[in-house]
Design a protein around this motif. Structure first.
Motif, short mmCIF file in Angstrom:
data_model
loop_
_atom_site.label_atom_id
_atom_site.label_comp_id
_atom_site.label_asym_id
_atom_site.label_seq_id
_atom_site.Cartn_x
_atom_site.Cartn_y
_atom_site.Cartn_z
N GLY A 113 3.20 15.35 2.43
CA GLY A 113 3.95 14.24 1.86
C GLY A 113 3.04 13.28 1.12
N LEU A 114 3.24 11.99 1.34
CA LEU A 114 2.40 10.98 0.69
C LEU A 114 1.02 10.87 1.33
CD1 LEU A 114 4.95 8.04 0.16
CD2 LEU A 114 4.32 9.85 -1.45
N GLY A 115 0.86 11.39 2.53
CA GLY A 115 -0.45 11.39 3.18
C GLY A 115 -0.81 10.08 3.85
N VAL A 116 0.18 9.21 4.09
CA VAL A 116 -0.10 7.93 4.76
C VAL A 116 0.89 7.74 5.90
CG1 VAL A 116 -1.12 6.80 2.76
CG2 VAL A 116 1.35 6.68 3.09
N THR A 117 0.50 6.83 6.85
CA THR A 117 1.32 6.59 8.04
C THR A 117 1.51 5.09 8.24
OG1 THR A 117 0.39 8.57 9.07
CG2 THR A 117 1.52 7.00 10.52
N VAL A 118 2.71 4.68 8.53
CA VAL A 118 3.01 3.28 8.81
C VAL A 118 2.61 2.95 10.25
CG1 VAL A 118 4.89 1.60 9.13
CG2 VAL A 118 4.83 3.07 7.10
N ASP A 119 1.96 1.82 10.42
CA ASP A 119 1.56 1.31 11.73
C ASP A 119 2.79 0.64 12.36
OD1 ASP A 119 0.63 -0.47 13.79
OD2 ASP A 119 -1.39 -0.32 12.98
N GLU A 120 3.28 1.19 13.45
CA GLU A 120 4.50 0.66 14.06
C GLU A 120 4.32 -0.75 14.62
OE1 GLU A 120 7.49 1.97 13.86
OE2 GLU A 120 6.66 3.64 12.73
N ASP A 121 3.13 -1.06 15.10
CA ASP A 121 2.88 -2.41 15.61
C ASP A 121 2.95 -3.43 14.47
OD1 ASP A 121 2.55 -1.54 18.21
OD2 ASP A 121 0.37 -1.35 18.04
N LYS A 122 2.38 -3.08 13.33
CA LYS A 122 2.44 -4.00 12.18
C LYS A 122 3.87 -4.14 11.67
CE LYS A 122 -2.27 -3.84 10.41
NZ LYS A 122 -3.11 -3.69 9.20
N ASP B 64 -0.97 -5.48 5.53
CA ASP B 64 -0.12 -4.39 5.05
C ASP B 64 0.32 -3.56 6.24
OD1 ASP B 64 0.98 -2.24 3.25
OD2 ASP B 64 -0.06 -3.46 1.77
N LEU B 65 1.06 -2.49 5.97
CA LEU B 65 1.69 -1.72 7.04
C LEU B 65 0.97 -0.44 7.42
CD1 LEU B 65 5.51 -1.91 6.16
CD2 LEU B 65 4.19 -3.41 7.66
N LEU B 66 0.04 0.05 6.61
CA LEU B 66 -0.52 1.37 6.86
C LEU B 66 -1.55 1.36 7.99
CD1 LEU B 66 -0.99 2.90 3.30
CD2 LEU B 66 1.03 2.86 4.78
N THR B 67 -1.63 2.49 8.69
CA THR B 67 -2.61 2.61 9.77
C THR B 67 -4.03 2.66 9.21
OG1 THR B 67 -2.34 5.02 9.70
CG2 THR B 67 -1.02 3.80 11.32
N GLU B 68 -4.19 3.28 8.03
CA GLU B 68 -5.50 3.37 7.38
C GLU B 68 -5.37 2.75 5.99
OE1 GLU B 68 -7.48 7.17 7.52
OE2 GLU B 68 -6.25 7.78 9.23
N PRO B 69 -5.93 1.57 5.79
CA PRO B 69 -5.78 0.89 4.49
C PRO B 69 -6.33 1.73 3.34
CG PRO B 69 -6.63 -0.62 6.15
CD PRO B 69 -6.66 0.75 6.76
N LEU B 70 -5.69 1.58 2.19
CA LEU B 70 -6.16 2.27 0.99
C LEU B 70 -7.52 1.73 0.57
CD1 LEU B 70 -2.91 2.46 -1.17
CD2 LEU B 70 -3.72 4.01 0.63
N GLN C 46 0.81 -1.21 0.00
CA GLN C 46 0.00 0.00 0.00
C GLN C 46 0.85 1.27 0.00
OE1 GLN C 46 -3.41 0.09 2.60
NE2 GLN C 46 -3.66 -2.13 2.52
N LEU C 47 2.01 1.25 0.64
CA LEU C 47 2.86 2.43 0.63
C LEU C 47 3.37 2.70 -0.78
CD1 LEU C 47 4.28 4.67 2.18
CD2 LEU C 47 6.08 3.03 2.80
N GLY C 48 3.81 1.66 -1.48
CA GLY C 48 4.25 1.82 -2.86
C GLY C 48 3.11 2.20 -3.79
N THR C 49 1.93 1.65 -3.52
CA THR C 49 0.76 1.99 -4.33
C THR C 49 0.40 3.46 -4.18
OG1 THR C 49 -0.11 -0.26 -4.18
CG2 THR C 49 -1.69 1.49 -4.68
N MET C 50 0.47 3.99 -2.96
CA MET C 50 0.19 5.41 -2.76
C MET C 50 1.20 6.27 -3.51
SD MET C 50 -1.58 7.89 -1.75
CE MET C 50 -2.85 7.13 -0.74
N ALA C 51 2.45 5.84 -3.54
CA ALA C 51 3.46 6.59 -4.31
C ALA C 51 3.08 6.65 -5.78
CB ALA C 51 4.83 5.95 -4.13
N SER C 52 2.61 5.52 -6.33
CA SER C 52 2.17 5.50 -7.73
C SER C 52 1.00 6.44 -7.96
CB SER C 52 1.78 4.08 -8.15
OG SER C 52 2.89 3.21 -8.10
#
Length: 367
Positions: free
Chosen positions: A350-359, A330-336, A298-304
């Motif tokens: 920035g990209l507007g997404v946040t990585v979930d540290e627990d995941k 996936d790693l994001l706090t809020e799934p795409l 999802q992080l790479g998808t948001m970049a695209s």
């Protein structure tokens, strides 16, 4: 703001089922999370998806080149000194996904520094893209079922059909089954991942002339120089170069050699900075582009999505933004989200997404 530290964090997330295509298969997303730290506690993030069967990069190799070579070269530079950063990392040949992720993380950090969306910094043309879904190898009936489920659940009506098997008639049968099932309600294009010879590619294209395909991509190897030119010259639909154009110089080579008539842009391998150069080169030559997918999370998808939505030229075609749905997590706090066949930019710098540290802790490899 100066770059203070760079991390390359390996992690692994299984796929719900293997994704199969002519150049290989992916069972687990063994990716790298790249974090570029700046002053005042800010950091930018991006995802590097190794594809050893395409670019020769591995998870361990990406971590090693980022932390061992690139980080010492650019730590201490201003995050906005983009040309200086590009000059230093491009002293090292190859490593497209490592370079791409590092560049995207820098753009994410720049957006946070300036309190601007990365897509606005890039161009800000629109806030959404139509979505195309990639269908991996299976028998015709199962591939039709997959496409039908994505039409019903997500409103997607554009599909990349993986081809390149031998004999090629099996892939022709898949495309015929899809067209027979959907009629003109969906758009189809094919991607061979270099799996066919030039002659088999030509025969397959002739066999599918009545299926109204949008275009074909990398049906045979670009290194088959004469065969590729011969094939592209007779093709009646656009022929997109993909894995054969991992940097702008290769774009020039493929176009001038007559080995392609259009170019796929994947931010996973050219980041934002080199993707801009590919796009602007293509625009100046009247060459079409579309936004491809490297089986990104999802992080790479948001970049695209961020890059593709920034420009008029890349927003005209459906972009490959849905293969993260094949991952078990996936790693994001809020799934795409995909709705009505579209994906929309997230608000935020920035990209507007946040990585979930627990995941990240759950799926991280090593320490």
């Amino acid at each position: 703001m100066k770059i203070t530290r760079i991390e390359a964090i390996p992690y692994a997330i299984p796929y719900l089922k293997p994704l199969k295509f002519a150049s290989g298969a992916v069972h687990v997303a063994e990716h790298i999370l790249v974090r570029v730290h700046g002053e005042d506690g800010l950091y930018g993030e991006a995802e590097a998806p190794p594809r050893p069967f395409t670019y020769g990069e591995t998870q361990a190799g990406i971590k090693a080149v980022i932390e061992g070579i690139f980080a010492p070269q650019i730590t201490g530079l201003n995050v906005l000194e983009r040309e200086k950063i590009q000059a230093r990392i491009n002293r090292t040949v190859g490593n497209p996904c490592a370079k791409g992720a590092l560049d995207i993380a820098l753009w994410d950090l720049a957006g946070k520094l300036l309190n601007q969306q990365a897509t606005t910094l890039l161009g800000g043309y629109t806030d959404r893209l139509r979505v195309s879904h990639m269908i991996g190898f299976d028998d015709p009936a199962k591939m039709v079922d997959v496409a039908q489920s994505f039409v019903e659940q997500y409103g997607i009506t554009t599909f990349k059909v993986k081809v390149g098997r031998t004999p090629f008639q099996l892939d022709v049968a898949v495309c015929r089954a899809l067209r027979a099932h959907f009629g003109d309600k969906v758009d189809l294009y094919i991607d061979g991942n270099r799996g066919w010879s030039a002659s088999d590619s030509a025969r397959a294209l002739r066999a599918m002339e009545d299926l109204d395909l949008l275009f074909a991509e990398e049906l045979n190897p670009a290194d088959d120089v004469m065969g590729r030119r011969w094939l592209v010259k007779q093709a009646k639909i656009p022929f997109f170069a993909d894995e054969s154009v991992s940097r702008p110089a290769e774009v020039v080579r493929e176009l001038l050699d007559g080995s392609a008539t259009a170019i796929s842009i994947k931010t996973a391998r050219t980041g934002f900075t080199q993707s801009q150069r590919v796009l602007f080169l293509s625009e100046s030559l009247g060459v079409e582009n579309y936004i491809g997918n490297q089986i990104d999370g999802q992080l790479g998808t948001m970049a695209s999505l961020v890059f593709g939505s920034a420009y008029q030229a890349t927003s005209g075609r459906a972009a490959e933004l849905s293969n993260f749905l094949d991952m078990s997590d996936d790693l994001l706090t809020e799934p795409l989200q995909i709705a009505g066949g579209e994906m929309v930019i997230r608000p935020g710098a920035g990209l507007g997404v946040t990585v979930d540290e627990d995941k990240l802790s759950r799926y991280r490899l090593g320490r």
